[in-house]
Design a protein around this motif. Structure first.
Motif, PDB file in Angstrom:
ATOM      1  N   CYS A  52       0.836  -1.204   0.000  1.00 23.05           N
ATOM      2  CA  CYS A  52       0.000   0.000   0.000  1.00 23.05           C
ATOM      3  C   CYS A  52       0.873   1.257   0.000  1.00 23.05           C
ATOM      4  CB  CYS A  52      -0.926   0.009   1.223  1.00 23.05           C
ATOM      5  SG  CYS A  52      -2.278  -1.171   1.134  1.00 23.05           S
ATOM      6  N   SER A  60      -6.003   0.269   3.042  1.00 19.79           N
ATOM      7  CA  SER A  60      -6.016  -1.030   2.370  1.00 19.79           C
ATOM      8  C   SER A  60      -7.437  -1.377   1.959  1.00 19.79           C
ATOM      9  CB  SER A  60      -5.472  -2.117   3.310  1.00 19.79           C
ATOM     10  OG  SER A  60      -5.792  -3.412   2.843  1.00 19.79           O
ATOM     11  N   THR A  61      -7.589  -1.943   0.779  1.00 23.05           N
ATOM     12  CA  THR A  61      -8.915  -2.391   0.354  1.00 23.05           C
ATOM     13  C   THR A  61      -9.330  -3.665   1.069  1.00 23.05           C
ATOM     14  OG1 THR A  61      -7.939  -3.624  -1.498  1.00 23.05           O
ATOM     15  CG2 THR A  61      -8.655  -1.352  -1.932  1.00 23.05           C
ATOM     16  N   SER A  68     -10.304  -1.923   5.125  1.00 25.80           N
ATOM     17  CA  SER A  68     -10.471  -0.506   4.840  1.00 25.80           C
ATOM     18  C   SER A  68     -10.907   0.289   6.067  1.00 25.80           C
ATOM     19  CB  SER A  68     -11.514  -0.321   3.734  1.00 25.80           C
ATOM     20  OG  SER A  68     -12.795  -0.696   4.219  1.00 25.80           O
TER      21      SER A  68
END
Length: 232
Positions: A193, A201-202, A205
């Protein structure tokens, strides 16, 4: 400790334009990555029920003292709750029902049911006073995915009866927690990231953290656990 504090932390990260991620290491294990891929591929069809358990016997102060943020939910139940939330892709449940036993002002054992849209259900048990199987299962219309043990740091999956191992690297020194070498996976996520210039962060999140905090607050409200931070 609560939604208010999470919002303050998120606001500070945004103000200072820095990366922030809650360290829910479970989500980054290869087995957890595989679970998300299997669900996305429809391997078990439509998910109908998710169950998870995490229970152990402990009397350490950090686990049981209210002033130290003790209690089953915040200490270990978070792993069960985040697992259910991950499987349901961060959807907010329509209804939460919780009951539990209190010791020293905090929850020793909790049983929580979460009802999602389309009559999908999540349920978890967490306890600091009972050794539980510590497994998890996802039941869909076409099959099941099971974590047979140590659901918070998974190294094996049983998918429709077939077991696959996802071993973590062997440690060079003694470990305090089981499968602790698996912490490298969340560290690598943070590294990637940062290299990409991302602020979150996906996989874990800011929205995920906020939802988990809101659900934990509601669970604590129902069972009667109040920390000093709730009164500030």
């Amino acid at each position: 400790m609560n939604t208010k504090e999470v919002k303050e932390i998120l606001a500070s990260a945004k103000k200072n334009d820095v990366f922030l991620m809650e360290a829910v290491w479970s989500r980054f294990f290869p087995a957890s990555v595989e679970i998300r891929q299997l669900l996305a591929q429809g391997e078990v069809g439509e998910v109908k029920v998710v169950r998870s358990e995490f229970g152990l016997v402990t009397q350490t102060l950090k686990e049981t003292e209210k002033d130290l943020g003790g209690g089953a939910l915040l200490r270990i139940g978070i792993y069960c709750l985040q697992f259910i939330s991950m499987v349901f892709n961060g959807e907010k449940p329509e209804c939460i029902q919780a009951t539990g036993c209190l010791e020293t002002g905090v929850d020793e054992t909790l049983v929580v049911t979460l009802k999602y849209s389309k009559n999908r259900m999540g349920v978890f048990i967490c306890s600091l006073g009972a050794q539980l199987p510590n497994d998890a299962v996802i039941v869909g219309t076409k099959g099941t995915i099971k974590i047979p043990t140590s659901m918070w740091c998974p190294t094996a999956l049983v998918v429709n009866g077939k077991e696959t191992q996802y071993p973590v690297p062997e440690p060079y020194l003694p470990l305090y927690f089981i499968n602790s070498t698996g912490m490298r996976y969340e560290a690598e996520e943070v590294r990637q990231c940062l290299l990409k210039g991302l602020k979150e962060s996906t996989v874990m999140s800011h929205a995920d953290s906020l939802l988990l905090a809101e659900m934990k607050d509601e669970i604590r409200r129902q069972v009667g656990v109040v920390y000093s931070q709730d009164c500030q």
